[in-house]
Design an enzyme around this catalytic site. Structure first.
Site, PDB file in Angstrom:
ATOM      1  N   GLU A 179     -11.436 -10.669  -1.143  1.00  0.00           N
ATOM      2  CA  GLU A 179     -11.075  -9.892   0.037  1.00  0.00           C
ATOM      3  C   GLU A 179     -12.333  -9.247   0.626  1.00  0.00           C
ATOM      4  O   GLU A 179     -12.764  -8.191   0.156  1.00  0.00           O
ATOM      5  CB  GLU A 179     -10.093  -8.786  -0.330  1.00  0.00           C
ATOM      6  CG  GLU A 179      -8.788  -9.281  -0.909  1.00  0.00           C
ATOM      7  CD  GLU A 179      -7.700  -8.216  -0.753  1.00  0.00           C
ATOM      8  OE1 GLU A 179      -6.740  -8.494  -0.030  1.00  0.00           O
ATOM      9  OE2 GLU A 179      -7.832  -7.124  -1.326  1.00  0.00           O
TER      10      GLU A 179
ATOM     11  N   LYS B 271       0.842  -1.207   0.000  1.00  0.00           N
ATOM     12  CA  LYS B 271       0.000   0.000   0.000  1.00  0.00           C
ATOM     13  C   LYS B 271       0.879   1.260   0.000  1.00  0.00           C
ATOM     14  O   LYS B 271       1.969   1.243  -0.563  1.00  0.00           O
ATOM     15  CB  LYS B 271      -0.991  -0.038   1.170  1.00  0.00           C
ATOM     16  CG  LYS B 271      -1.810  -1.349   1.160  1.00  0.00           C
ATOM     17  CD  LYS B 271      -3.016  -1.318   2.040  1.00  0.00           C
ATOM     18  CE  LYS B 271      -3.727  -2.667   1.931  1.00  0.00           C
ATOM     19  NZ  LYS B 271      -4.948  -2.729   2.711  1.00  0.00           N
TER      20      LYS B 271
ATOM     21  N   GLU C 234      -9.977  -0.618  -1.814  1.00  0.00           N
ATOM     22  CA  GLU C 234      -9.619   0.789  -1.539  1.00  0.00           C
ATOM     23  C   GLU C 234      -9.709   1.623  -2.814  1.00  0.00           C
ATOM     24  O   GLU C 234     -10.052   2.803  -2.770  1.00  0.00           O
ATOM     25  CB  GLU C 234      -8.219   0.856  -0.905  1.00  0.00           C
ATOM     26  CG  GLU C 234      -8.260   0.380   0.544  1.00  0.00           C
ATOM     27  CD  GLU C 234      -6.993  -0.277   1.052  1.00  0.00           C
ATOM     28  OE1 GLU C 234      -5.909  -0.086   0.455  1.00  0.00           O
ATOM     29  OE2 GLU C 234      -7.085  -1.008   2.060  1.00  0.00           O
TER      30      GLU C 234
ATOM     31  N   GLY D 279      -7.532  -4.866   6.825  1.00  0.00           N
ATOM     32  CA  GLY D 279      -6.915  -3.930   7.758  1.00  0.00           C
ATOM     33  C   GLY D 279      -7.628  -3.826   9.100  1.00  0.00           C
ATOM     34  O   GLY D 279      -7.342  -2.924   9.889  1.00  0.00           O
TER      35      GLY D 279
ATOM     36  N   HIS E 285      -8.859  -3.355  -6.262  1.00  0.00           N
ATOM     37  CA  HIS E 285      -8.751  -3.446  -4.801  1.00  0.00           C
ATOM     38  C   HIS E 285      -9.872  -2.604  -4.177  1.00  0.00           C
ATOM     39  O   HIS E 285     -10.223  -1.549  -4.693  1.00  0.00           O
ATOM     40  CB  HIS E 285      -7.385  -2.942  -4.342  1.00  0.00           C
ATOM     41  CG  HIS E 285      -7.128  -3.212  -2.895  1.00  0.00           C
ATOM     42  ND1 HIS E 285      -7.677  -2.448  -1.897  1.00  0.00           N
ATOM     43  CD2 HIS E 285      -6.422  -4.202  -2.278  1.00  0.00           C
ATOM     44  CE1 HIS E 285      -7.313  -2.946  -0.720  1.00  0.00           C
ATOM     45  NE2 HIS E 285      -6.552  -4.004  -0.923  1.00  0.00           N
TER      46      HIS E 285
HETATM   47  P1  PGA Z   1      -4.702  -6.551   5.242  1.00  0.00           P
HETATM   48  O1  PGA Z   1      -4.892  -6.001   3.761  1.00  0.00           O
HETATM   49  O2  PGA Z   1      -3.923  -7.830   5.147  1.00  0.00           O
HETATM   50  O3  PGA Z   1      -3.943  -5.463   5.969  1.00  0.00           O
HETATM   51  O4  PGA Z   1      -6.059  -6.777   5.802  1.00  0.00           O
HETATM   52  C1  PGA Z   1      -5.189  -6.873   2.701  1.00  0.00           C
HETATM   53  C2  PGA Z   1      -5.333  -6.107   1.409  1.00  0.00           C
HETATM   54  O5  PGA Z   1      -5.822  -4.974   1.430  1.00  0.00           O
HETATM   55  O6  PGA Z   1      -4.954  -6.610   0.349  1.00  0.00           O
END
Ligand code: PGA
Length: 250
Positions: free
Chosen positions: A171, A11, A101, A177, A99
């Site tokens: 995911e 990230k 995000e 996160g 993703h």
């Molecule tokens: P995380 O993130 O392992 O911190 O939960 C996973 C991702 O966003 O790919």
């Protein structure tokens, strides 16, 4: 037999010093065995400005490098964007597409994600298509519908065969996160639905789980029949922890 893949999504973290240190630590851990004998593939996704640095640091180690995002356009007046060809030029083999995000914070629709997926493959990159439901969608029992619709948008754009040549990462948004992980059974259930959606051509497509994967939960998750590795965020920023996750996929 599908060769598992464990990807580290760094990230927007780090600087040149921490990026080269992390890459060097992973190379040191990883180089005790010849590349041909490894049963897991490791891919690092540093911030774009550190791609060539990390690529140089992992050269000859068998560790692959990918980007966290790309433009859906090939070239042109798109200030601030990075094309698939540019990423290939920097030594990338993979790119994350869709993703959560990017979808949530940067407004990427499923149609845009599909265009990015297509652009990635046109440049010769392997896209890792990320899909997942929010907590509210899970509570409303829409998980499979949401995830399969996100994948269908890409199938409609590039065709089933091309989606099956890529990697799909499930995911759950509520697990990214947050320290909360889908249980192995919850994850397997969604992975099975994705496998079914991809049909015969998707039998050897790699399906990754992502969302608070740690060394302590990786073995159980990776032990599920339709989980072929993981996409790791926070835990990929720590070399020993990430390497332990990679080992759980062996
Ligand atoms: P995380 O993130 O392992 O911190 O939960 C996973 C991702 O966003 O790919």
């Amino acid at each position: 037999m599908i060769k598992p893949l464990v990807a580290g999504n760094w990230k927007m973290h780090g600087n040149t010093e921490t990026a080269s240190h992390l890459a060097a630590q992973l190379v040191a851990q990883w180089s005790d065995r010849p590349v041909a004998e490894r049963s897991v593939e490791m891919v690092l996704f540093p911030p774009s400005v550190h791609l060539s640095l990390v690529k140089g640091a992992v050269a000859g180690s068998g560790i692959a490098v990918g980007a966290q995002n790309l433009s859906q356009h090939g070239s042109g007046a798109y200030t601030g964007e990075i094309s698939g060809d540019m990423l290939v030029d920097q030594g990338c083999d993979y790119v994350l597409v869709g993703h959560s995000e990017r979808r949530d914070l940067f407004g990427e629709s499923s149609a845009t994600v599909a265009e990015k997926f297509k652009a990635a493959q046109s440049s010769g990159l392997i896209p890792i298509l990320c899909v997942g439901e929010t907590l509210r969608q899970r509570q409303q029992e829409q998980t499979v519908a949401v995830v399969t619709a996100q994948i269908k948008a890409v199938i409609d754009c590039v065709g089933m065969h091309n989606v099956c040549r890529a990697v799909v990462a499930y995911e759950p948004v509520w697990a990214i996160g947050t320290g909360e992980t889908a249980s192995p059974e919850q994850a397997q259930q969604v992975h099975r639905a994705i496998r079914n959606q991809l049909g015969e051509v998707g039998l050897s497509t790699r399906l990754l789980y992502g969302g608070s994967v740690k060394a302590s939960n990786a073995a159980e998750l990776f032990g599920q029949p339709d989980i072929n590795g993981g996409l790791v965020g926070g835990a990929s920023l720590e070399a020993i922890e990430f390497f332990n996750i990679v080992k759980r996929a062996e």
